[in-house]
Design a protein around this motif. Sequence first.
Motif, PDB file in Angstrom:
ATOM      1  N   MET A  93     -64.261  58.014  49.359  1.00  0.00           N
ATOM      2  CA  MET A  93     -63.373  58.538  48.322  1.00  0.00           C
ATOM      3  C   MET A  93     -62.367  59.491  48.954  1.00  0.00           C
ATOM      4  N   THR A  94     -61.090  59.256  48.662  1.00  0.00           N
ATOM      5  CA  THR A  94     -60.019  60.115  49.158  1.00  0.00           C
ATOM      6  C   THR A  94     -59.245  60.660  47.969  1.00  0.00           C
ATOM      7  N   ILE A  95     -59.440  61.934  47.656  1.00  0.00           N
ATOM      8  CA  ILE A  95     -58.761  62.542  46.512  1.00  0.00           C
ATOM      9  C   ILE A  95     -57.338  62.921  46.923  1.00  0.00           C
ATOM     10  N   GLU A  96     -56.396  62.392  46.187  1.00  0.00           N
ATOM     11  CA  GLU A  96     -54.973  62.584  46.483  1.00  0.00           C
ATOM     12  C   GLU A  96     -54.358  63.494  45.433  1.00  0.00           C
ATOM     13  N   ARG A  97     -53.595  64.479  45.894  1.00  0.00           N
ATOM     14  CA  ARG A  97     -52.919  65.436  45.019  1.00  0.00           C
ATOM     15  C   ARG A  97     -51.430  65.142  44.995  1.00  0.00           C
ATOM     16  N   GLN A  98     -50.848  65.128  43.785  1.00  0.00           N
ATOM     17  CA  GLN A  98     -49.433  64.788  43.633  1.00  0.00           C
ATOM     18  C   GLN A  98     -48.770  65.727  42.638  1.00  0.00           C
ATOM     19  N   LYS A  99     -47.703  66.381  43.055  1.00  0.00           N
ATOM     20  CA  LYS A  99     -46.891  67.152  42.107  1.00  0.00           C
ATOM     21  C   LYS A  99     -46.084  66.171  41.272  1.00  0.00           C
ATOM     22  N   LEU A 100     -46.030  66.417  39.973  1.00  0.00           N
ATOM     23  CA  LEU A 100     -45.328  65.512  39.067  1.00  0.00           C
ATOM     24  C   LEU A 100     -44.378  66.315  38.192  1.00  0.00           C
ATOM     25  N   VAL A 101     -43.094  66.033  38.303  1.00  0.00           N
ATOM     26  CA  VAL A 101     -42.085  66.634  37.428  1.00  0.00           C
ATOM     27  C   VAL A 101     -41.724  65.593  36.378  1.00  0.00           C
ATOM     28  N   TYR A 102     -41.802  65.990  35.116  1.00  0.00           N
ATOM     29  CA  TYR A 102     -41.542  65.046  34.039  1.00  0.00           C
ATOM     30  C   TYR A 102     -40.732  65.712  32.937  1.00  0.00           C
ATOM     31  N   ASP A 103     -40.168  64.882  32.075  1.00  0.00           N
ATOM     32  CA  ASP A 103     -39.281  65.377  31.026  1.00  0.00           C
ATOM     33  C   ASP A 103     -40.044  65.547  29.717  1.00  0.00           C
ATOM     34  N   GLY A 104     -39.419  66.274  28.800  1.00  0.00           N
ATOM     35  CA  GLY A 104     -39.967  66.517  27.481  1.00  0.00           C
ATOM     36  C   GLY A 104     -39.106  67.540  26.787  1.00  0.00           C
ATOM     37  N   PRO A 105     -39.412  67.858  25.534  1.00  0.00           N
ATOM     38  CA  PRO A 105     -38.576  68.812  24.790  1.00  0.00           C
ATOM     39  C   PRO A 105     -38.602  70.199  25.420  1.00  0.00           C
ATOM     40  N   GLY A 106     -37.435  70.661  25.873  1.00  0.00           N
ATOM     41  CA  GLY A 106     -37.344  71.953  26.520  1.00  0.00           C
ATOM     42  C   GLY A 106     -37.663  71.922  27.998  1.00  0.00           C
ATOM     43  N   GLY A 107     -37.800  70.706  28.570  1.00  0.00           N
ATOM     44  CA  GLY A 107     -38.189  70.550  29.963  1.00  0.00           C
ATOM     45  C   GLY A 107     -37.084  70.878  30.938  1.00  0.00           C
ATOM     46  N   PRO A 108     -37.304  70.602  32.228  1.00  0.00           N
ATOM     47  CA  PRO A 108     -38.380  69.795  32.795  1.00  0.00           C
ATOM     48  C   PRO A 108     -39.706  70.549  32.878  1.00  0.00           C
ATOM     49  N   PHE A 109     -40.767  69.756  33.113  1.00  0.00           N
ATOM     50  CA  PHE A 109     -42.116  70.285  33.241  1.00  0.00           C
ATOM     51  C   PHE A 109     -42.699  69.840  34.589  1.00  0.00           C
ATOM     52  N   GLU A 110     -43.627  70.636  35.095  1.00  0.00           N
ATOM     53  CA  GLU A 110     -44.226  70.321  36.393  1.00  0.00           C
ATOM     54  C   GLU A 110     -45.741  70.379  36.300  1.00  0.00           C
ATOM     55  N   GLY A 111     -46.381  69.233  36.494  1.00  0.00           N
ATOM     56  CA  GLY A 111     -47.827  69.157  36.501  1.00  0.00           C
ATOM     57  C   GLY A 111     -48.341  68.732  37.862  1.00  0.00           C
ATOM     58  N   VAL A 112     -49.659  68.654  37.966  1.00  0.00           N
ATOM     59  CA  VAL A 112     -50.310  68.215  39.201  1.00  0.00           C
ATOM     60  C   VAL A 112     -51.291  67.111  38.842  1.00  0.00           C
ATOM     61  N   ALA A 113     -51.156  65.981  39.524  1.00  0.00           N
ATOM     62  CA  ALA A 113     -52.045  64.845  39.297  1.00  0.00           C
ATOM     63  C   ALA A 113     -53.041  64.732  40.444  1.00  0.00           C
ATOM     64  N   MET A 114     -54.262  64.352  40.098  1.00  0.00           N
ATOM     65  CA  MET A 114     -55.315  64.142  41.090  1.00  0.00           C
ATOM     66  C   MET A 114     -55.940  62.775  40.834  1.00  0.00           C
ATOM     67  N   ARG A 115     -56.133  62.020  41.901  1.00  0.00           N
ATOM     68  CA  ARG A 115     -56.738  60.696  41.758  1.00  0.00           C
ATOM     69  C   ARG A 115     -57.413  60.303  43.055  1.00  0.00           C
ATOM     70  N   ASP A 116     -58.313  59.325  42.954  1.00  0.00           N
ATOM     71  CA  ASP A 116     -58.938  58.734  44.127  1.00  0.00           C
ATOM     72  C   ASP A 116     -57.992  57.673  44.658  1.00  0.00           C
ATOM     73  N   ALA A 117     -57.383  57.932  45.803  1.00  0.00           N
ATOM     74  CA  ALA A 117     -56.394  57.013  46.360  1.00  0.00           C
ATOM     75  C   ALA A 117     -57.012  55.686  46.759  1.00  0.00           C
TER      76      ALA A 117
END
Length: 240
Positions: A1-25
């Motif tokens: 298992m390799t856990i991958e971290r990704q910064k995610l900038v996305y749109d929405g009302p009053g954005g932009p917004f910045e989240g962090v995604a984690m997944r098993d690559a």
Amino acid sequence: MTIERQKLVYDGPGGPFEGVAMRDAAAGEAQPGVLVVPNILGAKESDTEVAERLAALGYVALVADVYGQGKRAKRGEPDVSRYMDPLNADRALLRDRLDASLAALKGLPGVDGGRCAAIGYCFGGKAVIDMARAGLGVRGVVSFHGLYDRPDYTTPDRIAAKLLVCHGWDDPLAPPEALVGLGQELTAAGADWQIHAYGHAGHAFTDRAVAKTDGGFGHDEPADRRSWRAATDFLAEVLG
């Protein structure tokens, strides 16, 4: 298992917004998605650690940003609630920003958009209950030491998402009558719901950065451990 971290900038009302995604690559097939909604401080490293734990369980997790890119509070600031207060005053805006965050999660590669859930802490615990109330596209939500006041917009008569509410019995921000009121509301809406109340625990019982006080605040190890186990069992059930 390799856990991958990704910064995610996305749109929405009053954005932009910045989240962090984690997944098993290394995952070879689409995985369920879990949105993580932070407390009053907004997205921070401890939320990313929760997302990492979820990724290790086989989910793609996204730490939601409902405040806006770069808008974060720090513990102990006199105006610590400056980003939360406008959303408490405009619950429809909170709903729409949650919906945008959910869309960002579902748009990530390797996410099965038909199998998504949300978990939230404190303010985020209230937010995920609102997601269920509003009929956003999640199968289930988990609220940790959330607040239970209803939004001021019209919601569907029936709640389709399943709910797990993990509550510290001594929480002064959500006294027993508020908890009973939530149960009555969810029953009237035909929801599949569970409430787990932890004795001698209060608000923020999962937050290891907050020392426990006699006033009903702070980390409580048994409640933290037991609620996480309940949450992982619940997610396994609703996300298959």
